[in-house]
Design a protein around this motif. Structure first.
Motif, PDB file in Angstrom:
ATOM      1  N   UNK A   7     -26.930   6.318   1.128  1.00 35.47           N
ATOM      2  CA  UNK A   7     -27.188   7.428   0.242  1.00 35.47           C
ATOM      3  C   UNK A   7     -28.476   6.850  -0.751  1.00 35.47           C
ATOM      4  N   UNK A   8     -28.441   6.037  -1.364  1.00 34.56           N
ATOM      5  CA  UNK A   8     -29.453   5.498  -2.431  1.00 34.56           C
ATOM      6  C   UNK A   8     -30.725   5.318  -1.560  1.00 34.56           C
TER       7      UNK A   8
ATOM      8  N   UNK B 128     -16.486   8.485   9.869  1.00 34.01           N
ATOM      9  CA  UNK B 128     -15.508   7.825   9.412  1.00 34.01           C
ATOM     10  C   UNK B 128     -15.184   7.728   7.891  1.00 34.01           C
ATOM     11  N   UNK B 129     -16.264   7.316   7.250  1.00 36.16           N
ATOM     12  CA  UNK B 129     -16.333   7.326   5.724  1.00 36.16           C
ATOM     13  C   UNK B 129     -15.555   8.625   5.331  1.00 36.16           C
ATOM     14  N   UNK B 130     -16.092   9.835   5.829  1.00 35.25           N
ATOM     15  CA  UNK B 130     -15.895  11.209   5.514  1.00 35.25           C
ATOM     16  C   UNK B 130     -13.992  11.482   5.697  1.00 35.25           C
TER      17      UNK B 130
ATOM     18  N   UNK C 260     -16.078   2.132   8.749  1.00 36.27           N
ATOM     19  CA  UNK C 260     -16.602   2.699   7.671  1.00 36.27           C
ATOM     20  C   UNK C 260     -17.586   1.440   6.737  1.00 36.27           C
ATOM     21  N   UNK C 261     -16.938   0.224   6.866  1.00 35.03           N
ATOM     22  CA  UNK C 261     -17.463  -0.731   6.253  1.00 35.03           C
ATOM     23  C   UNK C 261     -18.903  -1.398   6.710  1.00 35.03           C
TER      24      UNK C 261
ATOM     25  N   UNK D 288     -13.129   2.300  -0.833  1.00 29.19           N
ATOM     26  CA  UNK D 288     -13.835   1.879   0.336  1.00 29.19           C
ATOM     27  C   UNK D 288     -14.961   3.007   0.989  1.00 29.19           C
ATOM     28  N   UNK D 289     -14.565   3.867   0.932  1.00 31.88           N
ATOM     29  CA  UNK D 289     -15.563   4.888   1.659  1.00 31.88           C
ATOM     30  C   UNK D 289     -16.811   5.198   0.684  1.00 31.88           C
ATOM     31  N   UNK D 290     -16.492   5.368  -0.742  1.00 35.36           N
ATOM     32  CA  UNK D 290     -17.399   5.619  -1.731  1.00 35.36           C
ATOM     33  C   UNK D 290     -18.446   4.510  -1.914  1.00 35.36           C
TER      34      UNK D 290
END
Length: 267
Positions: free
Chosen positions: A251-252, A221-223, A71-72, A242-244
């Motif tokens: 996303x931006x 992984x983030x989900x 995720x990182x 961490x995910x957010x």
């Protein structure tokens, strides 16, 4: 096929900074093992949790979890495909290293040998598969790949210090000997060096399809963290944060590109 972009100085095999971490880890491992200091050092590190509290070490140790570590990498989606590709190759090498040695040696962890009353355990009390530390290998692989792609003493030292804290946390939470941590640090960094070297000489992984697959993996992984993956350390909200944070950059960029492509959008 070799790529045509420059390799940063810190990424060159002749640069001493490339080898500093594994050499220091190997030297420390020999000193600890040959001096019969493994148990004493473990006791010292394991006592930190009682002094500082459990939460800080639980938060640090989950950074070595595979799902968290992947995720990182999410902030690099759509921006640095070379880093993602190198990390994937390095992760495969690190996995082979960790599980190859764990299965071959099958060494017991501290909870399997020491009296539970003398241990400070944070999270699950794993008993098997001690050498090397998988969490430490994972975080040093990630730190090594990023450091090799962002040359500079500040980046390299900061990432190495963070990875070291994550590695030390494995003894603080009570599930790894110091020699496990040192073997994980050296092996993880070497996996990063090898993965980066291979990736820069192999065009695979830079195509749009490959990067889309990597993005799906990292976003998945983030989900997983967002829905509350149970790592056993009780820090699900930290994992969600961490995910957010890691999802925001891609996303931006996605929204910015869509906005730029919308008819009537003024530059």
């Amino acid at each position: 096929m070799r790529l045509d972009y420059d390799i940063p100085a810190v990424g060159r095999l002749g640069d001493p900074r490339v080898w500093a971490v594994p050499l220091l880890a190997a030297a420390a491992l020999l000193i600890v093992a040959m001096g019969d200091n493994n148990l004493a050092l473990f006791r010292f590190l394991n006592g930190w949790g009682a002094v500082t509290g459990d939460s800080v070490w639980a938060a640090l140790t989950v950074l070595g979890d595979t799902v968290v570590a992947l995720t990182l990498l999410a902030p690099f989606i759509g921006r640095r495909p070379d880093i993602i590709r190198a990390a994937v190759v390095a992760a495969v090498l690190a996995t082979l290293y960790v599980h190859g040695l764990k299965d071959l040696l099958a060494l017991p962890r501290p909870p399997a040998l020491l009296d539970a009353a003398t241990l400070h355990i944070i999270g699950p009390a794993f008993k098997a598969g001690s050498f090397p530390s998988g969490h430490t290998t994972t975080i040093f692989t990630l730190a090594g790949v990023v450091a090799l792609h962002f040359p500079g003493r500040w980046h390299t030292r900061s990432l190495a210090v963070l990875a070291l804290l994550v590695g030390l946390s494995r003894s603080v939470v009570g599930v790894h000997w110091p020699v496990d941590v040192l073997a994980g640090a050296g092996g993880g960094w070497l996996a990063a060096v090898a993965g980066t070297w291979i990736a820069r000489r192999w065009a695979w992984g830079l195509s749009g399809r490959a990067q889309a697959l990597f993005a799906v993996l990292l976003l998945g992984c983030a989900a997983t963290l967002l829905v509350g993956q149970k790592t056993g350390y009780g820090v699900e909200n930290w994992q969600r944060l961490i995910a957010v944070v890691c999802l925001l950059p891609p996303l931006l960029r996605l929204f910015a590109r869509r906005g730029a492509a919308t008819p009537g959008h003024f530059q």
